[in-house]
Write a protein that holds these residues in place. Structure first.
Motif, PDB file in Angstrom:
ATOM      1  N   GLN A  93       0.827  -1.204   0.000  1.00 46.54           N
ATOM      2  CA  GLN A  93       0.000   0.000   0.000  1.00 46.54           C
ATOM      3  C   GLN A  93       0.864   1.257   0.000  1.00 46.54           C
ATOM      4  N   THR A  94       1.922   1.242   0.786  1.00 46.51           N
ATOM      5  CA  THR A  94       2.840   2.378   0.816  1.00 46.51           C
ATOM      6  C   THR A  94       3.499   2.565  -0.545  1.00 46.51           C
ATOM      7  N   GLN A  95       3.902   1.468  -1.169  1.00 51.25           N
ATOM      8  CA  GLN A  95       4.519   1.530  -2.495  1.00 51.25           C
ATOM      9  C   GLN A  95       3.534   2.092  -3.515  1.00 51.25           C
ATOM     10  N   GLN A  96       2.293   1.659  -3.446  1.00 44.13           N
ATOM     11  CA  GLN A  96       1.272   2.141  -4.366  1.00 44.13           C
ATOM     12  C   GLN A  96       1.057   3.649  -4.183  1.00 44.13           C
ATOM     13  N   LYS A  97       1.015   4.108  -2.945  1.00 39.67           N
ATOM     14  CA  LYS A  97       0.854   5.536  -2.674  1.00 39.67           C
ATOM     15  C   LYS A  97       2.038   6.326  -3.227  1.00 39.67           C
ATOM     16  N   CYS A  98       3.220   5.778  -3.085  1.00 40.85           N
ATOM     17  CA  CYS A  98       4.419   6.445  -3.620  1.00 40.85           C
ATOM     18  C   CYS A  98       4.359   6.541  -5.139  1.00 40.85           C
ATOM     19  N   HIS A  99       3.949   5.437  -5.786  1.00 42.11           N
ATOM     20  CA  HIS A  99       3.829   5.447  -7.249  1.00 42.11           C
ATOM     21  C   HIS A  99       2.796   6.479  -7.695  1.00 42.11           C
ATOM     22  N   GLN A 100       1.668   6.548  -6.985  1.00 37.09           N
ATOM     23  CA  GLN A 100       0.642   7.531  -7.323  1.00 37.09           C
ATOM     24  C   GLN A 100       1.170   8.942  -7.160  1.00 37.09           C
ATOM     25  N   PHE A 101       1.889   9.185  -6.091  1.00 41.31           N
ATOM     26  CA  PHE A 101       2.469  10.496  -5.848  1.00 41.31           C
ATOM     27  C   PHE A 101       3.439  10.879  -6.966  1.00 41.31           C
ATOM     28  N   ILE A 102       4.284   9.935  -7.337  1.00 45.47           N
ATOM     29  CA  ILE A 102       5.262  10.198  -8.396  1.00 45.47           C
ATOM     30  C   ILE A 102       4.565  10.459  -9.715  1.00 45.47           C
ATOM     31  N   THR A 107       3.071  14.143 -14.026  1.00 39.25           N
ATOM     32  CA  THR A 107       2.085  14.639 -14.991  1.00 39.25           C
ATOM     33  C   THR A 107       1.899  16.140 -14.907  1.00 39.25           C
ATOM     34  N   GLN A 108       2.300  16.738 -13.807  1.00 43.33           N
ATOM     35  CA  GLN A 108       2.213  18.188 -13.703  1.00 43.33           C
ATOM     36  C   GLN A 108       3.237  18.814 -14.631  1.00 43.33           C
ATOM     37  N   ALA A 109       2.823  19.869 -15.313  1.00 44.05           N
ATOM     38  CA  ALA A 109       3.740  20.545 -16.244  1.00 44.05           C
ATOM     39  C   ALA A 109       4.875  21.195 -15.467  1.00 44.05           C
ATOM     40  N   SER A 110       6.068  20.788 -15.788  1.00 48.68           N
ATOM     41  CA  SER A 110       7.245  21.338 -15.140  1.00 48.68           C
ATOM     42  C   SER A 110       8.389  21.357 -16.143  1.00 48.68           C
ATOM     43  N   PRO A 111       9.149  22.429 -16.153  1.00 46.20           N
ATOM     44  CA  PRO A 111      10.286  22.470 -17.088  1.00 46.20           C
ATOM     45  C   PRO A 111      11.360  21.453 -16.747  1.00 46.20           C
TER      46      PRO A 111
END
Length: 131
Positions: A93-102, A107-111
């Motif tokens: 579950q912790t790994q899944q949360k980390c993957h979601q966070f990443i 996906t956020q626009a960042s240079p």
């Protein structure tokens, strides 16, 4: 001088604390020797680190048994299968949360964002050879 201070009652550390520190250093050293072994390309160097690893592991085991016999160190109790499964599930579950966070951050626009340059690691839990 050090031995004199111990014999005269001026203890540097409690004996149990000192032995636990030495035990921890032996564990760390064996990990470092193992890493050096796997990184060695020269057969002679690899053999030397293998021998050092084995010697350190033997010494660590002897010290652990000595401490255990003198009630200075107790091994943890055996975990039940359900406790292990619960811990694995929590880690997943912790790994899944980390993957979601990443993924959210990627996906956020960042240079500065870019795609990963290595494949995703496949977990080895659930493999019966590791249990």
């Amino acid at each position: 001088m050090y031995s004199q201070s111990l014999s005269s009652g001026g203890n540097f550390m409690q004996e149990q604390d000192l032995l636990k520190s030495i035990l921890a250093d032996l564990r760390r050293t064996s990990r470092e020797y193992t890493t050096a072994t796997t990184e060695s390309s020269c057969p002679v160097t690899r053999r030397m680190f293998t021998d050092l690893t084995n010697s350190t592991l033997r010494l660590q085991g002897e010290l652990f048994h000595l401490m255990q016999q003198n009630n200075m160190y107790s091994a943890s109790s055996k975990a039940t299968r359900s406790e292990l499964d619960k811990t694995v599930q929590s880690a997943q579950q912790t790994q899944q949360k980390c993957h979601q966070f990443i993924q959210e951050k990627n996906t956020q626009a960042s240079p500065y964002s870019q795609a990963p340059n290595v494949p995703q690691h496949q977990p080895n839990y659930g493999n019966p050879y590791y249990m």
